[in-house]
Design a protein around this motif. Structure first.
Motif, mmCIF file in Angstrom:
data_model
loop_
_atom_site.group_PDB
_atom_site.id
_atom_site.type_symbol
_atom_site.label_atom_id
_atom_site.label_comp_id
_atom_site.label_asym_id
_atom_site.label_seq_id
_atom_site.Cartn_x
_atom_site.Cartn_y
_atom_site.Cartn_z
ATOM 1 N N UNK A 1 65.014 88.423 -70.961
ATOM 2 C CA UNK A 1 66.050 88.124 -71.941
ATOM 3 C C UNK A 1 66.029 86.644 -72.266
ATOM 4 N N UNK A 2 66.227 86.268 -73.514
ATOM 5 C CA UNK A 2 66.189 84.852 -73.886
ATOM 6 C C UNK A 2 67.307 84.074 -73.202
ATOM 7 N N UNK A 3 66.973 82.886 -72.780
ATOM 8 C CA UNK A 3 67.952 82.014 -72.129
ATOM 9 C C UNK A 3 68.691 81.241 -73.213
ATOM 10 N N UNK A 4 69.955 81.537 -73.390
ATOM 11 C CA UNK A 4 70.753 80.912 -74.445
ATOM 12 C C UNK A 4 71.766 79.912 -73.904
ATOM 13 N N UNK A 5 71.598 79.511 -72.661
ATOM 14 C CA UNK A 5 72.587 78.621 -72.061
ATOM 15 C C UNK A 5 72.616 77.249 -72.712
ATOM 16 N N UNK A 6 71.540 76.867 -73.397
ATOM 17 C CA UNK A 6 71.571 75.577 -74.094
ATOM 18 C C UNK A 6 72.575 75.582 -75.244
ATOM 19 N N UNK A 7 72.896 76.760 -75.762
ATOM 20 C CA UNK A 7 73.943 76.847 -76.786
ATOM 21 C C UNK A 7 75.312 76.582 -76.171
ATOM 22 N N UNK A 8 75.485 76.985 -74.928
ATOM 23 C CA UNK A 8 76.715 76.661 -74.196
ATOM 24 C C UNK A 8 76.806 75.146 -73.999
ATOM 25 N N UNK A 9 75.713 74.534 -73.582
ATOM 26 C CA UNK A 9 75.630 73.084 -73.423
ATOM 27 C C UNK A 9 75.979 72.393 -74.741
ATOM 28 N N UNK A 10 75.429 72.908 -75.838
ATOM 29 C CA UNK A 10 75.715 72.337 -77.153
ATOM 30 C C UNK A 10 77.200 72.425 -77.478
ATOM 31 N N UNK A 11 77.826 73.550 -77.137
ATOM 32 C CA UNK A 11 79.261 73.699 -77.383
ATOM 33 C C UNK A 11 80.076 72.690 -76.597
ATOM 34 N N UNK B 1 65.037 100.390 -73.154
ATOM 35 C CA UNK B 1 64.640 98.988 -73.088
ATOM 36 C C UNK B 1 65.063 98.349 -71.776
ATOM 37 N N UNK B 2 64.420 97.235 -71.460
ATOM 38 C CA UNK B 2 64.706 96.538 -70.200
ATOM 39 C C UNK B 2 66.128 96.029 -70.199
ATOM 40 N N UNK B 3 66.732 96.105 -69.014
ATOM 41 C CA UNK B 3 68.065 95.549 -68.836
ATOM 42 C C UNK B 3 67.977 94.439 -67.812
ATOM 43 N N UNK B 4 69.010 93.654 -67.677
ATOM 44 C CA UNK B 4 68.974 92.530 -66.746
ATOM 45 C C UNK B 4 69.691 92.883 -65.472
ATOM 46 N N UNK B 5 69.225 92.268 -64.368
ATOM 47 C CA UNK B 5 69.798 92.544 -63.061
ATOM 48 C C UNK B 5 71.047 91.725 -62.805
ATOM 49 N N UNK B 6 71.326 90.754 -63.670
ATOM 50 C CA UNK B 6 72.465 89.871 -63.465
ATOM 51 C C UNK B 6 73.617 90.311 -64.362
ATOM 52 N N UNK B 7 74.742 90.775 -63.787
ATOM 53 C CA UNK B 7 75.850 91.229 -64.618
ATOM 54 C C UNK B 7 76.486 90.103 -65.411
ATOM 55 N N UNK B 8 76.213 88.869 -65.031
ATOM 56 C CA UNK B 8 76.794 87.743 -65.764
ATOM 57 C C UNK B 8 75.928 87.330 -66.933
ATOM 58 N N UNK B 9 74.903 88.139 -67.273
ATOM 59 C CA UNK B 9 73.958 87.749 -68.304
ATOM 60 C C UNK B 9 74.377 88.197 -69.694
ATOM 61 N N UNK B 10 75.657 88.413 -69.891
ATOM 62 C CA UNK B 10 76.126 88.822 -71.213
ATOM 63 C C UNK B 10 75.896 87.748 -72.251
ATOM 64 N N UNK B 11 75.592 86.523 -71.809
ATOM 65 C CA UNK B 11 75.364 85.435 -72.736
ATOM 66 C C UNK B 11 74.003 85.538 -73.393
ATOM 67 N N UNK B 12 73.123 86.432 -72.956
ATOM 68 C CA UNK B 12 71.782 86.519 -73.498
ATOM 69 C C UNK B 12 71.654 87.721 -74.417
ATOM 70 N N UNK B 13 70.754 87.596 -75.367
ATOM 71 C CA UNK B 13 70.508 88.692 -76.297
ATOM 72 C C UNK B 13 69.750 89.799 -75.583
ATOM 73 N N UNK B 14 69.869 91.038 -76.076
ATOM 74 C CA UNK B 14 69.160 92.144 -75.440
ATOM 75 C C UNK B 14 67.656 91.909 -75.426
ATOM 76 N N UNK B 15 67.013 92.333 -74.363
ATOM 77 C CA UNK B 15 65.568 92.148 -74.243
ATOM 78 C C UNK B 15 64.869 93.477 -74.439
ATOM 79 N N UNK B 16 63.663 93.401 -74.978
ATOM 80 C CA UNK B 16 62.859 94.600 -75.100
ATOM 81 C C UNK B 16 62.144 94.846 -73.790
ATOM 82 N N UNK B 17 61.576 96.035 -73.635
ATOM 83 C CA UNK B 17 60.947 96.416 -72.381
ATOM 84 C C UNK B 17 59.831 95.451 -72.032
ATOM 85 N N UNK B 18 59.830 94.990 -70.795
ATOM 86 C CA UNK B 18 58.785 94.110 -70.312
ATOM 87 C C UNK B 18 58.985 92.658 -70.661
ATOM 88 N N UNK B 19 60.057 92.289 -71.368
ATOM 89 C CA UNK B 19 60.296 90.908 -71.751
ATOM 90 C C UNK B 19 61.568 90.392 -71.088
#
Length: 264
Positions: free
Chosen positions: A156-166, A136-154
């Protein structure tokens, strides 16, 4: 751990240190609201509905001084003009969210929450997918541990709004509790406990976080100089003028192109 929960808890964790200044700030408001003649339930409801610390404090102070409705409304509006800039700053990061999310985050968008959340958005770019034929596709940004795993060609979902909510939830909860503490225990505090220092200290802490860019430095410098130069104006109009001057300076600096020898 669920990636959304991890982002939310990270926002709570990073926002927590700033609550050392928010707690006495909220208590000051609760004490001042009762001193101004507000019922306890109304003082607490104002914190829950308005959720605007500096404006709440200024309104109760003006109420104590017998100011009219129009001056109070005008002062509160000018104090909150900065939130328009906050909204413009985060708009590009949250425009993809559903309306319910944007409304919730707009309600939680305060000075302290913005200061922490915008640094997260600026320092952590949305991860882009890297195609790998063996899996499956991986992300080029090592700091992207905050996002859920992405499938090939997709992407990764941006979950930073959950950080904002926190960030926002931590501040909101602390503000409600500190307001209640001021209402309930304010009368028992010894007079020598001068906790008014918390208000300027809170904003000084935010200043150190938000003056890393040219626009922030220009706004802070102009507002500070204007506040000192116009301190003698009646009704604290010098502070209002300083706010306006700082906003114009920040906008000007943001649109000004840096010279070759100038750092952005």
């Amino acid at each position: 751990m669920n990636p959304k929960l991890a982002e939310f808890l990270a926002g709570c964790r990073d926002e927590a240190p700033l609550q050392l200044g928010v707690i006495p700030f909220g208590m000051i408001y609760g004490i001042a609201a009762l001193a101004a003649g507000m019922p306890a339930w109304l003082a607490q409801a104002a914190s829950a509905v308005l959720f605007a610390g500096a404006s709440q404090l200024v309104i109760v102070q003006m109420l104590s001084a017998g100011a009219g409705l129009l001056p109070m409304a005008l002062t509160a509006s000018l104090l909150n003009v900065r939130h328009v800039l906050y909204s413009m700053s985060v708009a590009e990061y949250v425009r993809h969210l559903p309306r319910r999310w944007r409304l919730l985050l707009a309600y939680l968008l305060t000075d302290e929450a913005y200061a922490v959340a915008i640094l997260r958005y600026q320092q952590t770019a949305r991860p882009a997918p890297v195609h790998d034929s063996t899996g499956p596709a991986t992300t080029s940004d090592p700091a992207s541990a905050f996002s859920a795993p992405a499938t090939a060609g997709e992407a990764a979902p941006d979950l930073r709004h959950w950080y904002f909510l926190g960030c926002g939830f931590t501040l909101w909860a602390c503000w409600q509790l500190s307001t209640a503490a001021g209402i309930v225990f304010g009368a028992t505090l010894p007079p020598e406990w001068d906790i008014d220092f918390a208000v300027p200290l809170t904003f000084i802490a935010l200043l150190t976080m938000l003056t890393r860019e040219r626009a922030g430095r220009a706004a802070a410098l102009m507002a500070g100089l204007a506040a000192l130069a116009l301190a003698a104006l009646p009704y604290k109009l010098g502070l209002v003028a300083a706010i306006v001057a700082g906003l114009f300076a920040g906008v000007w600096a943001a649109h000004r192109k840096p010279t070759r020898d100038e750092k952005p």
